[in-house]
Design a protein around this motif. Structure first.
Motif, PDB file in Angstrom:
ATOM      1  N   PHE A 174       0.879  -1.166   0.000  1.00  0.00           N
ATOM      2  CA  PHE A 174       0.000   0.000   0.000  1.00  0.00           C
ATOM      3  C   PHE A 174       0.913   1.211   0.000  1.00  0.00           C
ATOM      4  CE2 PHE A 174      -2.691  -3.151   2.196  1.00  0.00           C
ATOM      5  CZ  PHE A 174      -3.755  -3.149   1.315  1.00  0.00           C
ATOM      6  N   PHE A 178       4.077   1.089   1.989  1.00  0.00           N
ATOM      7  CA  PHE A 178       4.022   0.119   3.067  1.00  0.00           C
ATOM      8  C   PHE A 178       3.727  -1.283   2.524  1.00  0.00           C
ATOM      9  CE2 PHE A 178       1.576  -2.199   6.249  1.00  0.00           C
ATOM     10  CZ  PHE A 178       2.451  -2.141   7.314  1.00  0.00           C
ATOM     11  N   VAL A 210      -0.335 -10.946  15.276  1.00  0.00           N
ATOM     12  CA  VAL A 210      -0.821  -9.790  16.033  1.00  0.00           C
ATOM     13  C   VAL A 210      -1.534  -8.826  15.089  1.00  0.00           C
ATOM     14  CG1 VAL A 210       0.901  -9.888  17.871  1.00  0.00           C
ATOM     15  CG2 VAL A 210       1.435  -8.701  15.736  1.00  0.00           C
ATOM     16  N   ASN A 211      -2.088  -7.767  15.642  1.00  0.00           N
ATOM     17  CA  ASN A 211      -2.751  -6.754  14.824  1.00  0.00           C
ATOM     18  C   ASN A 211      -1.767  -6.176  13.814  1.00  0.00           C
ATOM     19  OD1 ASN A 211      -4.370  -5.772  17.809  1.00  0.00           O
ATOM     20  ND2 ASN A 211      -5.323  -6.820  16.108  1.00  0.00           N
ATOM     21  N   GLY A 212      -2.239  -6.050  12.592  1.00  0.00           N
ATOM     22  CA  GLY A 212      -1.402  -5.422  11.570  1.00  0.00           C
ATOM     23  C   GLY A 212      -0.393  -6.358  10.926  1.00  0.00           C
ATOM     24  N   ALA A 213      -0.479  -7.654  11.229  1.00  0.00           N
ATOM     25  CA  ALA A 213       0.488  -8.600  10.671  1.00  0.00           C
ATOM     26  C   ALA A 213       0.280  -8.783   9.172  1.00  0.00           C
ATOM     27  CB  ALA A 213       0.364  -9.939  11.377  1.00  0.00           C
ATOM     28  N   GLY A 214      -0.954  -8.511   8.703  1.00  0.00           N
ATOM     29  CA  GLY A 214      -1.245  -8.671   7.279  1.00  0.00           C
ATOM     30  C   GLY A 214      -2.193  -9.817   6.996  1.00  0.00           C
ATOM     31  N   LYS A 215      -2.827 -10.326   8.018  1.00  0.00           N
ATOM     32  CA  LYS A 215      -3.735 -11.470   7.853  1.00  0.00           C
ATOM     33  C   LYS A 215      -4.903 -11.124   6.939  1.00  0.00           C
ATOM     34  CE  LYS A 215      -4.611 -11.671  12.346  1.00  0.00           C
ATOM     35  NZ  LYS A 215      -3.765 -10.590  12.866  1.00  0.00           N
ATOM     36  N   THR A 216      -5.567 -10.012   7.248  1.00  0.00           N
ATOM     37  CA  THR A 216      -6.735  -9.627   6.451  1.00  0.00           C
ATOM     38  C   THR A 216      -6.336  -9.355   5.005  1.00  0.00           C
ATOM     39  OG1 THR A 216      -7.850  -8.752   8.389  1.00  0.00           O
ATOM     40  CG2 THR A 216      -8.579  -7.920   6.255  1.00  0.00           C
ATOM     41  N   THR A 217      -5.227  -8.664   4.842  1.00  0.00           N
ATOM     42  CA  THR A 217      -4.769  -8.348   3.480  1.00  0.00           C
ATOM     43  C   THR A 217      -4.525  -9.634   2.691  1.00  0.00           C
ATOM     44  OG1 THR A 217      -3.734  -6.380   4.394  1.00  0.00           O
ATOM     45  CG2 THR A 217      -3.056  -7.035   2.187  1.00  0.00           C
ATOM     46  N   GLU A 255     -10.823 -13.815  11.522  1.00  0.00           N
ATOM     47  CA  GLU A 255     -11.128 -13.603  12.937  1.00  0.00           C
ATOM     48  C   GLU A 255     -12.588 -13.896  13.276  1.00  0.00           C
ATOM     49  OE1 GLU A 255      -9.387 -10.343  14.848  1.00  0.00           O
ATOM     50  OE2 GLU A 255      -7.610 -10.356  13.572  1.00  0.00           O
ATOM     51  N   HIS A 261      -5.913 -13.728  16.452  1.00  0.00           N
ATOM     52  CA  HIS A 261      -4.742 -13.442  17.276  1.00  0.00           C
ATOM     53  C   HIS A 261      -4.956 -14.053  18.657  1.00  0.00           C
ATOM     54  CE1 HIS A 261      -7.212  -9.651  17.296  1.00  0.00           C
ATOM     55  NE2 HIS A 261      -7.310 -10.046  18.529  1.00  0.00           N
ATOM     56  N   GLN A 299     -10.456  -2.753  -0.150  1.00  0.00           N
ATOM     57  CA  GLN A 299      -9.195  -2.497   0.548  1.00  0.00           C
ATOM     58  C   GLN A 299      -9.396  -2.446   2.055  1.00  0.00           C
ATOM     59  OE1 GLN A 299      -6.727   0.570  -0.936  1.00  0.00           O
ATOM     60  NE2 GLN A 299      -6.503  -0.537  -2.847  1.00  0.00           N
TER      61      GLN A 299
HETATM   62  N1  LIG Z   1      -6.077  -0.240   2.261  1.00  0.00           N
HETATM   63  C1  LIG Z   1      -4.963  -0.072   2.954  1.00  0.00           C
HETATM   64  N2  LIG Z   1      -4.181   1.006   2.746  1.00  0.00           N
HETATM   65  C2  LIG Z   1      -3.037   1.170   3.438  1.00  0.00           C
HETATM   66  N3  LIG Z   1      -2.593   0.329   4.356  1.00  0.00           N
HETATM   67  C3  LIG Z   1      -3.315  -0.771   4.618  1.00  0.00           C
HETATM   68  C4  LIG Z   1      -4.535  -1.030   3.932  1.00  0.00           C
HETATM   69  N4  LIG Z   1      -5.048  -2.182   4.388  1.00  0.00           N
HETATM   70  C5  LIG Z   1      -4.169  -2.629   5.324  1.00  0.00           C
HETATM   71  N5  LIG Z   1      -3.156  -1.784   5.451  1.00  0.00           N
HETATM   72  C6  LIG Z   1      -2.017  -1.932   6.360  1.00  0.00           C
HETATM   73  O1  LIG Z   1      -1.512  -3.227   6.192  1.00  0.00           O
HETATM   74  C7  LIG Z   1      -1.150  -3.786   7.439  1.00  0.00           C
HETATM   75  C8  LIG Z   1      -1.788  -5.129   7.584  1.00  0.00           C
HETATM   76  O2  LIG Z   1      -3.148  -4.960   7.734  1.00  0.00           O
HETATM   77  P1  LIG Z   1      -4.145  -6.159   7.928  1.00  0.00           P
HETATM   78  O3  LIG Z   1      -5.490  -5.601   8.088  1.00  0.00           O
HETATM   79  O4  LIG Z   1      -3.924  -7.119   6.850  1.00  0.00           O
HETATM   80  O5  LIG Z   1      -3.635  -6.756   9.296  1.00  0.00           O
HETATM   81  P2  LIG Z   1      -4.298  -7.881  10.176  1.00  0.00           P
HETATM   82  O6  LIG Z   1      -3.242  -8.884  10.413  1.00  0.00           O
HETATM   83  O7  LIG Z   1      -5.552  -8.337   9.582  1.00  0.00           O
HETATM   84  O8  LIG Z   1      -4.565  -7.099  11.520  1.00  0.00           O
HETATM   85  P3  LIG Z   1      -5.778  -7.231  12.542  1.00  0.00           P
HETATM   86  O9  LIG Z   1      -5.441  -8.338  13.453  1.00  0.00           O
HETATM   87  O10 LIG Z   1      -5.770  -5.934  13.254  1.00  0.00           O
HETATM   88  O11 LIG Z   1      -7.004  -7.465  11.766  1.00  0.00           O
HETATM   89  C9  LIG Z   1      -1.553  -2.798   8.503  1.00  0.00           C
HETATM   90  O12 LIG Z   1      -0.428  -2.110   8.953  1.00  0.00           O
HETATM   91  C10 LIG Z   1      -2.466  -1.852   7.793  1.00  0.00           C
HETATM   92  O13 LIG Z   1      -2.302  -0.549   8.286  1.00  0.00           O
END
Ligand SMILES: Nc1ncnc2c1ncn2[C@@H]1O[C@H](COP(=O)(O)OP(=O)(O)OP(=O)(O)O)[C@@H](O)[C@H]1O
Ligand SMILES: [Mg+2]
Lengths: 295, 407
Positions: free
Chosen positions: A12, A15, A35-42, A158, A189, B407
């Motif tokens: 992104f 990042f 953990v939060n922000g690891a990138g799982k959702t992405t 989750e 998590h 996104q």
């Molecule tokens: N659309 C976006 N634009 C910019 N950054 C993004 C976007 N989506 C996710 N991110 C960044 O990518 C990183 C991973 O996000 P993601 O949501 O995949 O984490 P996660 O592991 O699912 O966290 P959580 O446990 O909080 O759900 C985060 O730092 C987030 O800020």
């Protein structure tokens, strides 16, 4: 059946949320722990073709899933982390609508909705509007929705977040029951969510899989041992500053600590089996320090 | 899918409020259209009467003047007008009484005022200064005052071809024209823009949700990861949007038209619109004007709603997309004084989509366009232009939305 990730990345702007992940999955339950922000959702969004990877490919049985398009979407079920629904629709209408966009014909959809509603224990509220359901009930509708097309790949982001302990257990059992003959990928998590139901666990940190394997393999890979020791409050503070402490319990002026350490940290320390909780701490926790203050 | 898309629109609170407001708006506008000074009957004491009985009396009064507006008839109107003035001067009758007596032929005296007045102004008392002999010049005056205006400085933006075109169209009007009671069509045309514009602004709220709702509700992840989520489900949305606009529009316009024309009477459908829009170079009947208005309004609503859907599909924001119709309807009024100073300013303004809602005004304007050496009026350009725009917008909305990322 095989779902293969090949150097999958997603950036992104500057990042990198998912960083060159390569991994292969077949049937079974996969737990994505991070953990939060690891990138799982992405990562999961990319597996659902909601987000294009900025690098690498995802293959289902050898075909690129983005090229497969509808053919691939037909075999996936997805429960997003933030499960959005149509507040004015009844539970049944909601399922019938999702079934229609999943390409089920109305008769089949109706049958399938009956079965799933019974399975998730919502047959009595199917006439209720979605907005009137509790958080746990909504999540169960979310699961039912994902299962409508009997997906070969079930992706749950989750699914247990925000549920009370009872609901959590129910949910875990439900997922186990649904797992059957398919690939289930669930992120969390919360360690206990995957500890018992996942055949395979992926630990994700900063967009990478830092460790993968079965529970036994993952725990075996950690070079530390777990120790249990009961000490005075003052001593406990010293341990907190110098060791990884995975659990603290206080009783009658004494403090029981669970410590991760290669060597025996204290003469009275008793060795214990490593749990996934300890592994999580080992990879994601900070090692001792001023920050850890005994309350 | 389509059924559930419609259900999404109609089940939302905003959808229901809008439907209620459309009904209320139609009821209100119908009241205004049938109950205003133009539809009043004035008795011999100068008392104004309103309502269905009054309309019937007014109709009967005006029916007496029905027929071809020949020199004789026009002379009689001038005579009658003079006689009433004279009588009033003697008896000291009030203005209301005088107005009441002239009511029967005041459509015709209005035309006479227009014909004999200056091209760009309207003099209510012009008829008072005419003698019955002047009646013979009535139709010629229409062409003469156009010619005079075309020679004036104001008309120098028009090319010679355009001037010739206007003169030709003016001459093509078959004279003498037929007159009859036509208040129903007149009032219908007067309030039609209010109906269609308000309707567009109201439906823009539910329409904005069709392509932005999923994102706002966070239901987009499930939607786009489903089998039809990037295909037929998008088509169903588009269809639901179009059907909603279409049904809302035609329901509203049909109810409005039936009420107004039913109440005031639809007599005079075959009369030339020049009775109402004297200067128009479009030689069409009231019924043809009616068709242009209802279809113009529909094309306007549809094309603007589609543009709104496009903006929603792109931005996923209801707030941004709902602004589209408001901007397109209100902007032209604000920018017209600026833009009309530009060389092609009026030509541009004449092709903006708000024009489709005010066809009766377009009919009275002199916006001309040259298409492959043929000169035409704005109406002939507006219809195909916005039909094409609508047809192009449909696939564009579809392709933009189906490519959405979550996104
Ligand atoms: N659309 C976006 N634009 C910019 N950054 C993004 C976007 N989506 C996710 N991110 C960044 O990518 C990183 C991973 O996000 P993601 O949501 O995949 O984490 P996660 O592991 O699912 O966290 P959580 O446990 O909080 O759900 C985060 O730092 C987030 O800020
Ligand atoms: Mg997440």
């Amino acid at each position: 059946m095989e779902l293969v990730l090949e150097n999958v990345s997603r950036r992104f702007q500057r990042f990198t949320a998912v960083d060159e992940i390569s991994y292969a999955m077949g049937n079974g339950v996969y737990g994505l722990l991070g953990v939060n922000g690891a990138g799982k959702t992405t990562l999961m969004r990319m597996l659902c073709t909601l987000l294009k990877p900025t690098g690498g490919h995802v293959y289902f049985n050898g075909s690129d899933v983005f090229e497969m398009g509808a053919g691939y979407r037909q075999i996936i079920g997805y429960l997003p982390q933030e499960f959005g629904y149509y507040p004015e629709f009844s539970v049944r209408d909601y399922l019938m609508y999702i079934a229609s966009i999943k390409g089920l014909d109305r008769f089949v959809a109706s049958k399938k909705a009956d079965v799933l509603l019974a399975q998730v224990g919502l047959d009595c509220v199917q006439k209720k509007k979605m907005k009137k359901l509790s958080g746990g009930m909504k999540r169960r509708v979310g699961i039912a929705q994902a299962m409508l097309n009997n997906p070969k790949i079930l992706i749950l982001d989750e699914p247990t977040a925000g549920l009370d302990p009872n609901e959590r257990v129910r949910f875990r059992n439900l997922i186990s029951a649904l797992a059957g003959d398919r690939l289930v990928l669930l992120s969390t998590h919360i360690v206990s969510d995957v500890e018992y139901i996942a055949n395979e666990i992926m630990l994700m940190k900063d967009g990478r899989f830092i460790q993968t394997g079965s529970l036994a393999q993952i725990t075996a890979a950690v070079p530390e041992k777990a120790w249990s020791v009961t000490v005075s409050k003052n001593e406990a503070q010293r341990f907190l500053e110098n060791y990884m402490v995975s659990n603290v319990r206080q009783f009658s002026g004494k403090t029981e600590l669970r410590i991760l350490s290669k060597e025996k940290p204290h003469v009275e320390a008793v060795p214990d089996e490593l749990t996934l909780e300890d592994v999580f701490l080992y990879y994601f926790g900070e090692k001792g320090g001023e920050g850890n203050v005994l309350l | 899918m389509f059924y559930y898309e419609l259900k999404k629109i109609l089940s939302r609170k905003s959808g229901r409020i809008v439907i209620f407001l459309i009904c209320a708006m139609i009821a209100l506008v119908c009241c205004f259209a049938v109950h205003n000074p133009n539809t009043a009957y004035v008795d011999e004491n100068g008392q104004t009467q309103q309502g269905y009985a009054a309309v019937r009396k007014l109709r009967a009064q005006r029916h007496e003047w029905a027929g071809k507006l020949t020199t004789d008839v026009l002379a009689r109107v001038i005579e009658e007008n003079a006689r009433i003035n004279e009588e009033a001067a003697k008896s000291g009758a009030s203005d209301d009484v005088v107005w009441g007596k002239k009511r029967a032929f005041d459509d015709i005296s209005t035309m006479i005022n227009r014909a004999f007045g200056k091209f760009r102004e309207y003099n209510y008392y012009k008829i008072d200064s005419l003698s019955p002999d002047d009646a013979a010049q009535f139709y010629d005056r229409r062409v003469i005052s156009l010619t005079e205006w075309l020679d004036s400085n104001e008309a120098q933006i028009l090319s010679d071809d355009e001037k010739a075109f206007l003169t030709e169209r003016y001459m093509e009007l078959e004279t003498p024209i037929e007159y009859d009671y036509m208040t129903g069509w007149e009032m219908h045309a007067e309030y039609m823009p209010t109906v269609t514009m308000l309707l567009l602004l109201l439906i823009s709220f539910p329409i904005a949700g069709v392509f932005s709702g999923e994102k706002q509700l966070k239901a987009d992840a499930v939607f786009f990861s489903s089998y039809h989520g990037r295909g037929r489900a998008v088509l169903a949305k588009l269809m639901a949007g179009i059907v909603f606009v279409t049904v809302a529009y035609w329901m509203a316009v049909i109810v409005y038209s039936v009420v107004v024309l039913g109440f005031l009477g639809a007599d005079g459908a075959g009369l030339m619109v020049q009775i109402d829009v004297w200067k128009s170079f479009y030689n069409i009947t009231f019924f043809e004007q009616f068709l242009l208005m209802v279809f113009g309004g529909y094309i306007g609503c549809l094309s603007i709603a589609l543009l709104e859907m496009l903006v929603a599909a792109k931005t996923k924001s209801a707030m941004v997309s709902v602004a589209v119709p408001f901007v397109l309807i209100f902007m032209p009024t604000f920018i017209s004084s600026l833009v009309s100073r530009l060389e092609y300013g009026n030509k541009i303004l004449g092709l903006l989509p708000d024009q489709l809602f005010i066809i009766s005004q377009v009919l009275s304007q002199f916006n001309l366009y040259k298409i492959s050496s043929k000169i035409t009026g704005a109406v002939e350009v507006l219809f195909p232009l916005y039909i094409i725009i609508s047809l192009l917008l449909m696939p564009t909305v579809y392709f933009i939305y189906r490519k959405s990322e979550v996104q």
